[in-house]
Design an enzyme around this catalytic site. Structure first.
Site, short mmCIF file in Angstrom:
data_model
loop_
_atom_site.label_atom_id
_atom_site.label_comp_id
_atom_site.label_asym_id
_atom_site.label_seq_id
_atom_site.Cartn_x
_atom_site.Cartn_y
_atom_site.Cartn_z
N TYR A 87 0.86 -1.19 0.00
CA TYR A 87 0.00 0.00 0.00
C TYR A 87 0.89 1.24 0.00
CZ TYR A 87 -4.47 2.33 0.99
OH TYR A 87 -5.61 3.07 0.91
N SER A 204 -19.17 -5.74 -0.59
CA SER A 204 -18.14 -5.15 0.26
C SER A 204 -18.79 -4.04 1.09
CB SER A 204 -17.04 -4.55 -0.62
OG SER A 204 -17.54 -3.43 -1.33
N VAL A 206 -18.05 -0.90 1.14
CA VAL A 206 -18.33 0.24 0.26
C VAL A 206 -19.53 -0.09 -0.63
CG1 VAL A 206 -17.49 1.65 -1.66
CG2 VAL A 206 -15.98 1.13 0.26
N ASN A 227 -20.24 -15.57 -7.32
CA ASN A 227 -21.19 -16.65 -7.06
C ASN A 227 -20.77 -17.43 -5.81
OD1 ASN A 227 -23.43 -18.19 -7.41
ND2 ASN A 227 -22.74 -19.19 -9.29
N ARG A 228 -21.70 -18.02 -5.12
CA ARG A 228 -21.41 -18.79 -3.91
C ARG A 228 -22.59 -19.70 -3.63
NH1 ARG A 228 -20.15 -13.77 -0.79
NH2 ARG A 228 -19.90 -13.05 -2.92
N GLY A 299 -10.66 -0.06 -5.74
CA GLY A 299 -10.02 -1.25 -5.21
C GLY A 299 -9.67 -2.19 -6.34
N TRP A 324 -9.81 7.73 -4.02
CA TRP A 324 -9.13 7.40 -2.76
C TRP A 324 -9.60 8.39 -1.71
CZ3 TRP A 324 -3.17 7.98 -1.63
CH2 TRP A 324 -2.82 7.16 -0.54
#
Lengths: 390, 390
Positions: A87, A204, A206, A227-228, A299, A324
Site C-alpha cells: 500500500y 463489500s 463500500v 457466485n457462492r 479497489g 481514494w
C-alpha cells in the site's frame, strides 16, 4: 442531505460466522493483562506476521495530547495491503509501548489499523475542545488503531460532533467506506432519480454503502457479486438494503444479459460504474456501460490490472478514474469534511471480533491470525471490527 | 492561435520508399481510362480485398449538388480498420458507378477513404457558396474519398476558407490528424510553457503534429517510437520537427530511465500522455506520469487492450480518456470547427502514391495492394496520400 437511520439494520454482531462455521473467541487462560495491541514487525501475510502484544497502562498525557481508548477498530482491505507492504501509505515503527519485548526500542513494531472509534480517557494540559468521554475518530493516516490505549496529539483526531443516534459501529466505520461510496456517487456523473449505477464487489462495505446511499437518492443499482453456495440469501440481503438487481460475475458471460439489462433500464444508458475488482470481470462489466460513461475504481480485489479495450475510450468516450478517500480528505477543508460526516450515517453489515482480557498473547495471536485466514478466503461480505474487551 | 508555416518542411514526396526499397508505380499498359476508384466488396486485409475499378465520367450535377474531383486522399490507420470491418463507423455500399461490373447494382462496392481534398468541377442549380475551382474537404463521415470524381450534396463538404499558403498536402490532411493533436493538447490538462507532454507512436501523423504544435506552444515533448535500423535518422527528423527527447520502447525497460527523465524535466511531473499504441508499452510509459495525470488514447496500433494497474488510478489519481476527432466535430458548432481549421496548418511527412491513367485496373490493383502490404508492416512513419493522375 439524507439519512439512512430509518433503514432496517442488518447488523449481525457476535461470533465471526462463515458458511455455517462458528469460530469462538473464548479465553483459555487467566493471565491478568492491561493494554493490548495487534502488531507486526515485518510485511507479509497477516495470518503469518500478526501478533498480539501486551503493554503497560499509559502515563498521564503530555500537554497538547490526550489518552484515548479504542472502542471499535475496523479491519479494512487496505489494512491488509498495508501489512503486506503493497500500500502506498506506510505506517511508522512504534518503539515506546514497553521497556522490553515487542514494541520496545530493541524490538520496534508496526501497529495495525487505520480507522477506529475511540473515547477520550484523559486530557493533557492546553487541550481545548476535547473532554473525557468524547468520541473521536482518526484523521491522521496510518497511526495504528488496533490497540487498547493510545496517546495522540489533538490534531490526529476529530471529535464526532453529534453522537445522538450513532451506534459505536456507525461511528467506527464512518471515515472510510461510507464517504467513498457517497463521493463516488456524487463527484463524477450528475445522476438524477431513476438513473442507473453499476458496481462490482457489491457486498463489500463500500458496495453496501453504495446500495444504501443510491436507494436513498432514488437511484437504481445493478450489482455484481461472486457466485457462492448461498447466493440467493446474499441477493436477498442486498435487495433488503435497497439493491435493484443483483447478478454474479458468471452472469456476465450470459449472451442474453444485454437484453435483460435493457429491459430493466428501459433502454436508458448506464453512465457510472464503480469497481473494486479489476481484471476480466471489470472489462466484461464495462461492456454494459453506455456512451460518455465513467468507470471509477477504488479497489483491485482480483489483483489483476484494469484492462479495457482502447475502443471503449475512443469510440464510446469512456473515462476511467480512481477514487481514494484519503486524498479526498487532503483536498477538502475541515468544513467540507464535517459536512460530509453529517450527511453519512448507516450501519454496515458487520461482525465484532473481541479479544478477551483473560486470553494470553499467544492465544490472542492465534485467534487474530484465524480471523485473517478467513478474511483472505474472501466471500465474507461483512465488515469485521476489532474490540479489546475490558 | 499559432501557425507552423514557418517551420522547415520535411515533405518527402515521390516514390513510396521503405528501408531502402523503392516501389515504382509506373504504367505497364496503355488502356484509356476515365474515372477510377479504390473499392472493396467484402471486409478483410486491404492487401487482399482492395481493387481499382474504372467508371465513366459523371453526368452534370443535380440541383443542390456539385461534382468534385479529388486532388489528394490520405490513407489513415482508421481507413484500414474500416476495410477490415473493425471500425465503428461503417460506409454505405455504392451501386451507381457503372451499369455493369464493380460498382453496379449487381455488384455494389464500398469506396475506401474518409478524408480528402477535392476541387469543385461542376456546380448544380440552387447551390450557393461554392464555385468551380473551390477546394473542399469532407465533413460527412465514410463517404469514400479514394476515387477520382464524385457527386456530393453541398452539406457533405466544407470549403477551405483561406487557401493562401496552404499546399494540397496541407489541405488534404487538415481534418483528422492535426485537430486530433491540437485538441488532445488543449482539452485535458492546462499546459503552460515549459510543461512536458509524453507520447508514443510519436512518428505517426498525429504524433508529428503533436510535436510541432507542442513546440510552437513552448511545450517539451518526451516521444517514444519503435526501435529500427535507422533510429538515429528518425530521432533527428523528429527533433527537427521540434521533439525535445526521442526514445524507443526498449528504453522503457532501462532502469536508469526514471532518473534520466527527472534530469530532463528538472523533477517537474508530467501530467499528459498521448497514446496510440496500447498494451505493454503504454503501461510502461504511464509509470513515468506524475500525480493527477491524464492519459488520452486515440489509437491502439498494438491491438492490445489498455491495461493499467488500478493503483495508478486510485493512488496517483490517473484519469484515462479516449479522443475521437469525429465526435469532436459532432459536439462542436460550425463556428468552432472553422476556428479550429484556422488555427491548424502544418505539413506532415508524407508520400504521394499516384495511380497513372495509363495503368489498367489490374495493374493499378496490384500497385494499391502493394502499398497496403507496406503499411501493414508498420514502421513507415509517413502519411501516405493517394492521387489519381490525369
Amino acid at each position: 442531505m439524507f439519512s439512512l437511520f430509518a433503514r432496517p439494520r442488518l447488523a449481525n454482531t457476535g461470533f465471526l460466522r462463515i458458511r455455517g462455521t462458528a469460530f469462538r473467541y473464548l479465553s483459555s487462560s487467566h493471565v491478568r493483562l492491561t493494554s493490548r495491541a495487534v502488531v507486526y514487525s515485518r510485511n507479509g501475510d497477516p495470518a503469518d506476521v500478526l501478533s498480539v502484544a501486551t503493554y503497560p497502562s499509559l502515563p498521564p498525557p503530555a500537554p497538547g495530547t490526550v489518552n484515548i481508548r479504542f472502542l471499535l477498530s475496523p479491519i479494512n482491505p487496505a489494512d491488509i495491503n498495508v501489512i503486506e507492504g503493497v500500500y502506498p501509505s506506510k505506517p511508522s515503527l512504534t518503539y515506546d509501548l514497553t521497556d522490553s519485548g515487542k514494541g520496545s526500542k530493541e524490538e520496534p513494531v508496526f501497529i495495525g489499523g487505520n480507522e477506529g472509534l475511540a473515547t477520550v480517557t484523559s486530557v493533557g494540559e492546553h487541550v481545548e475542545g476535547l473532554k473525557v468521554g468524547d468520541w473521536v475518530v482518526m484523521v491522521k493516516q496510518q497511526v495504528g488503531t488496533w490497540l487498547t490505549n493510545k496517546n495522540v496529539t489533538v490534531c490526529d483526531v476529530v471529535k464526532i460532533p453529534d453522537r445522538e443516534g450513532l451506534t459505536e459501529v456507525h461511528a467506527a466505520t464512518i471515515t472510510v467506506n461510507p464517504p467513498t461510496a457517497y463521493n463516488m456517487l456524487t463527484d463524477y456523473v450528475e445522476l438524477k432519480e431513476g438513473d442507473w449505477v453499476m458496481q462490482n464487489g457489491a457486498n463489500s462495505a463500500v458496495g453496501q454503502a453504495v446500495i444504501q446511499i443510491a436507494a436513498a437518492r432514488g437511484l437504481k443499482t445493478l450489482n455484481f457479486v461472486r457466485n457462492r453456495d448461498d447466493i440467493s440469501r446474499l441477493k436477498e440481503q442486498l435487495q433488503k438494503l435497497g439493491a435493484t438487481q443483483v447478478l454474479t460475475y458468471e452472469d456476465l458471460a450470459d449472451k442474453a444479459l444485454r437484453s435483460r439489462i435493457k429491459a430493466w433500464t428501459g433502454g436508458k444508458e448506464i453512465r457510472l460504474a464503480l469497481n473494486c475488482v479489476g481484471g476480466r470481470e471489470t472489462a466484461m462489466m464495462s461492456k454494459f456501460l453506455g456512451r460518455d460513461a465513467h468507470l471509477v475504481s477504488y479497489g483491485a480485489m482480483s489483483k489483476q490490472p484494469l484492462s479495457l479495450p482502447t475502443s471503449a475510450f475512443i469510440f464510446k468516450n469512456l473515462t476511467a478514474h480512481g477514487f481514494w478517500q484519503s486524498r479526498w480528505y487532503l483536498d477538502h477543508s475541515a468544513g467540507e469534511r464535517e459536512e460530509l460526516m453529517r450527511s453519512l450515517a448507516h450501519t454496515p453489515q458487520h461482525e465484532i471480533v473481541s479479544i478477551d482480557k483473560q486470553d494470553n498473547d499467544e492465544e490472542a495471536t492465534r485467534q487474530i491470525r484465524e480471523v485473517f485466514k478467513i478474511l483472505a478466503a474472501g466471500r465474507h461480505g461483512k465488515k469485521v471490527l476489532l474490540k479489546f474487551k475490558d
